[in-house]
Design a protein around this motif. Structure first.
Motif, short mmCIF file in Angstrom:
data_model
loop_
_atom_site.label_atom_id
_atom_site.label_comp_id
_atom_site.label_asym_id
_atom_site.label_seq_id
_atom_site.Cartn_x
_atom_site.Cartn_y
_atom_site.Cartn_z
N LYS A 111 68.83 85.33 25.77
CA LYS A 111 70.06 85.22 26.58
C LYS A 111 71.28 85.33 25.67
O LYS A 111 71.23 84.93 24.51
N GLU A 112 72.38 85.86 26.21
CA GLU A 112 73.63 85.88 25.47
C GLU A 112 74.49 84.71 25.91
O GLU A 112 74.67 84.47 27.10
N VAL A 113 74.98 83.96 24.93
CA VAL A 113 75.80 82.78 25.19
C VAL A 113 77.10 82.93 24.42
O VAL A 113 77.10 83.39 23.28
N LEU A 114 78.21 82.56 25.05
CA LEU A 114 79.51 82.59 24.38
C LEU A 114 79.92 81.18 24.02
O LEU A 114 79.94 80.29 24.87
N LEU A 115 80.25 80.98 22.74
CA LEU A 115 80.65 79.67 22.26
C LEU A 115 82.06 79.76 21.67
O LEU A 115 82.31 80.61 20.81
N PRO A 116 82.96 78.88 22.10
CA PRO A 116 84.31 78.91 21.53
C PRO A 116 84.26 78.46 20.07
O PRO A 116 83.57 77.50 19.73
N ALA A 117 84.97 79.16 19.20
CA ALA A 117 85.00 78.81 17.78
C ALA A 117 86.08 77.75 17.56
O ALA A 117 87.12 78.00 16.96
#
Length: 169
Positions: free
Chosen positions: A138-144
């Motif tokens: 799965k692709e997950v977006l995480l805030p840096a």
């Protein structure tokens, strides 16, 4: 090519005297003022170029190279990357990394559990966003941000993250 960093891409010619419009791929386009030379990746090799002039127009940098004096000489280089040696790069602050150093790092949870691989860094207005491909695909977006990205260890090849509530929903 690991010791070369891309600072821009030639997007088009500008005028008749060999100037080019460059889309900057660096955080600070004004850094072109302090550059004396760049290397152009021609596709079949590298060409060292001496910067004679720097101007700015909208989001572009207009460069004049000593080696070119007419539009005919530079037309064929549209789309080519402009590179600098790593030692010419701007100094990074604490907790800052070059994007190319982050791509491919293993992403682990704060307890050491393997989570996935960092596949991309997306630049947004507020903060960068890390695109991670999980072990399950799965692709997950995480805030840096500090609350989510706890640390980057280039030697270990890891990014340690805390998954905040709601990020995986």
């Amino acid at each position: 090519m690991d010791d070369l960093l891309r600072v821009g891409v030639i997007s088009s010619t500008h005028g008749l005297k060999g100037e080019v419009k460059v889309f900057p791929t660096t955080d600070d386009a004004t850094r072109f003022k302090s550059l004396k030379n760049v290397t152009m990746d021609t596709g079949s090799g590298h060409m060292n170029l001496e910067i004679q002039g720097v101007k700015f127009f909208k989001n572009m940098v207009i460069l004049k190279f000593k080696e070119f004096d007419s539009i005919n000489e530079v037309e064929k280089y549209k789309g080519k990357d402009l590179l600098i040696e790593r030692d010419q790069a701007v100094a990074l602050g604490p907790d800052e990394n070059f994007i190319f150093e982050l791509i491919g790092l293993r992403v682990v949870l704060e307890d050491g559990t393997e989570f996935g691989t960092l596949t991309d860094v997306i630049k947004t207005g507020a903060n960068d966003v890390y695109e991670v491909k999980t072990k399950e695909g799965k692709e997950v977006l995480l805030p840096a941000i500090k609350q989510c990205v706890l640390g980057v260890d280039l030697e270990e090849g890891t990014v340690t993250v805390h998954i905040m509530d709601g990020l995986l929903d």
